[in-house]
Design an enzyme around this catalytic site. Structure first.
Site, PDB file in Angstrom:
ATOM      1  N   HIS A  14       0.843  -1.202   0.000  1.00  0.00           N
ATOM      2  CA  HIS A  14       0.000   0.000   0.000  1.00  0.00           C
ATOM      3  C   HIS A  14       0.878   1.251   0.000  1.00  0.00           C
ATOM      4  O   HIS A  14       1.335   1.693   1.051  1.00  0.00           O
ATOM      5  CB  HIS A  14      -0.906  -0.062   1.239  1.00  0.00           C
ATOM      6  N   HIS A  16       1.153   5.013  -2.268  1.00  0.00           N
ATOM      7  CA  HIS A  16       0.728   5.906  -3.359  1.00  0.00           C
ATOM      8  C   HIS A  16       1.976   6.603  -3.873  1.00  0.00           C
ATOM      9  O   HIS A  16       2.612   7.361  -3.123  1.00  0.00           O
ATOM     10  CB  HIS A  16      -0.280   6.938  -2.851  1.00  0.00           C
ATOM     11  N   GLU A 197     -10.913   3.155   6.671  1.00  0.00           N
ATOM     12  CA  GLU A 197      -9.837   4.042   7.150  1.00  0.00           C
ATOM     13  C   GLU A 197     -10.525   5.106   8.020  1.00  0.00           C
ATOM     14  O   GLU A 197     -10.396   5.112   9.229  1.00  0.00           O
ATOM     15  CB  GLU A 197      -9.105   4.680   5.967  1.00  0.00           C
ATOM     16  N   ASP A 275       1.894   4.005   2.866  1.00  0.00           N
ATOM     17  CA  ASP A 275       0.816   4.853   2.341  1.00  0.00           C
ATOM     18  C   ASP A 275       1.377   6.053   1.554  1.00  0.00           C
ATOM     19  O   ASP A 275       1.451   5.992   0.332  1.00  0.00           O
ATOM     20  CB  ASP A 275      -0.104   5.315   3.497  1.00  0.00           C
ATOM     21  N   ASP A 276       1.741   7.125   2.243  1.00  0.00           N
ATOM     22  CA  ASP A 276       2.276   8.334   1.594  1.00  0.00           C
ATOM     23  C   ASP A 276       3.517   8.796   2.358  1.00  0.00           C
ATOM     24  O   ASP A 276       3.467   9.739   3.152  1.00  0.00           O
ATOM     25  CB  ASP A 276       1.207   9.439   1.610  1.00  0.00           C
TER      26      ASP A 276
HETATM   27  N1  ADE Z   1      -4.723   8.800  -1.387  1.00  0.00           N
HETATM   28  C1  ADE Z   1      -3.458   8.884  -0.953  1.00  0.00           C
HETATM   29  N2  ADE Z   1      -3.382   8.496   0.326  1.00  0.00           N
HETATM   30  C2  ADE Z   1      -4.630   8.141   0.712  1.00  0.00           C
HETATM   31  C3  ADE Z   1      -5.211   7.637   1.906  1.00  0.00           C
HETATM   32  N3  ADE Z   1      -4.508   7.431   3.011  1.00  0.00           N
HETATM   33  N4  ADE Z   1      -6.543   7.418   1.922  1.00  0.00           N
HETATM   34  C4  ADE Z   1      -7.284   7.636   0.847  1.00  0.00           C
HETATM   35  N5  ADE Z   1      -6.782   8.091  -0.302  1.00  0.00           N
HETATM   36  C5  ADE Z   1      -5.473   8.339  -0.372  1.00  0.00           C
HETATM   37 ZN    ZN Z   2      -3.744   4.757   0.851  1.00  0.00          ZN
END
Ligand code: ADE
Ligand code: ZN
Length: 332
Positions: A14, A16, A197, A275-276
């Protein structure tokens, strides 16, 4: 322990890629493309990264990616992350990317895809790293638009592993995208979606029942519903949990209160991801170290989580087998 976690062959399901855009690269690309930023310095950008919730983050996330215009930019973005991840012992990444976020800014799909695929191919050839590709759709936009973008991406379908569903979860239930997921399944793509989430446990059930997903991104809210937990356990549906992300977006107050230990205790198939990473304080290794500090887990827990991730990764079978063997041979 840090050295053990660094050299452990780690897999994240996971990530992005647009969320891996570090402020330094943001400035470099802004300069290259003649784009004015709202920030005076890298420090300014970092200071702005304080979020109250998912929407607060998404606002900056979509603003930040405005510097991505050409295939070279997408290549630089991805190769930068792949090198950093590889340096910290990541061996496989299933990568989300958001084509609609670029198409709405007038960036052609080919610029996005050619840049990302070049980085993937180069990384796979030169680093000890494999990469799965998840074309994600924005749930706060219409299904009609998502279907159009999916059809536009037809030349790339055979090089994709899955489609995903991301962006603002509240009031955008999975069922809104039923036809899209049916369409992608027909083309043989795997199906994943963010669910649970910020949204309720029922969105996880909906994503399983209506979208037929095989992996749940996040899923931490499942604990509100014991029947759902039982189902996730008996079907061993993988959850791609993102600990530092959940803290930064205030899904939980602090890592020590994160439901990760409870999810594991329930016998669920848990994995950890970043995630990010550019927005949430670090990549996969930082997430491992933070979990060690918060929960005191020993080596065997991290090995088990990475085994879960490898078992569910979008990866060629011979490499999965070799990486599983490598993981098992690491001393504890
Ligand atoms: N896009 C990028 N990060 C995200 C996240 N944590 N939840 C939903 N969309 C996303
Ligand atoms: Zn995500």
């Amino acid at each position: 322990m840090y050295e053990y976690l660094r050299q452990l062959p780690k897999t994240e399901l996971h990530l992005h890629i647009e969320g891996s855009l570090e402020p330094e690269l943001m400035f470099r690309l802004a300069k290259r493309n003649g784009i004015a930023l709202d920030y005076a310095s890298v420090e300014d950008v970092k200071a702005a990264y304080r979020f109250d919730n998912l929407q607060g983050f998404l606002n900056l996330y979509y603003q930040g990616m405005n510097v991505l215009r050409t295939r070279e930019d997408f290549y630089d973005l991805a190769i930068d992350y792949f090198k950093r991840a590889s340096d910290e012992g990541v061996v496989h990444i299933d990568m989300h990317f958001d084509p609609q976020a670029h198409l709405v800014r007038g960036v052609a799909l080919d610029e996005v895809m050619e840049g990302l695929f070049r980085a993937k191919e180069e990384a796979e050839a030169s680093l000890d790293l494999s990469i799965g590709m998840i074309m994600a759709f924005l749930r706060d936009r219409s299904q009609e638009e998502a279907l159009e973008v999916f059809e536009q991406a037809a030349p790339y379908w055979t090089r994709l592993d899955a489609i995903g569903l991301d962006s603002a979860e509240r009031d955008n239930p999975p069922v809104k995208f039923k036809a899209l997921f049916e369409r992608a399944a027909k083309e043989g793509l795997a199906l994943v979606a963010h669910a649970g989430e910020e949204g309720p446990a029922d969105y996880i059930r909906q994503a399983l029942d209506e979208l037929k997903i095989t992996r749940v991104d996040h899923g931490v809210r499942c604990l509100d519903d014991s029947e759902l937990v039982e189902r996730l356990r008996s079907e061993q549906v993988v959850l791609t949990v993102c600990p530092l992300s959940n803290v930064c977006l205030k899904v939980i107050d602090e890592l020590g209160e994160h439901p990760l230990p409870a999810l594991i205790e329930e016998g669920l198939k848990v994995t950890i991801s970043s995630d990010d990473p550019a927005y949430f304080g670090g990549g996969l290794l930082a997430n491992h170290v933070a979990c060690r500090d918060a929960f005191g887990w020993d080596e065997s827990v991290f090995k088990a989580l990475n085994r879960n991730a490898l078992e569910e990764a979008f990866i060629a079978e011979p490499r999965r087998k070799a990486l599983l063997q490598r993981l098992d041979s690491i001393g504890e």
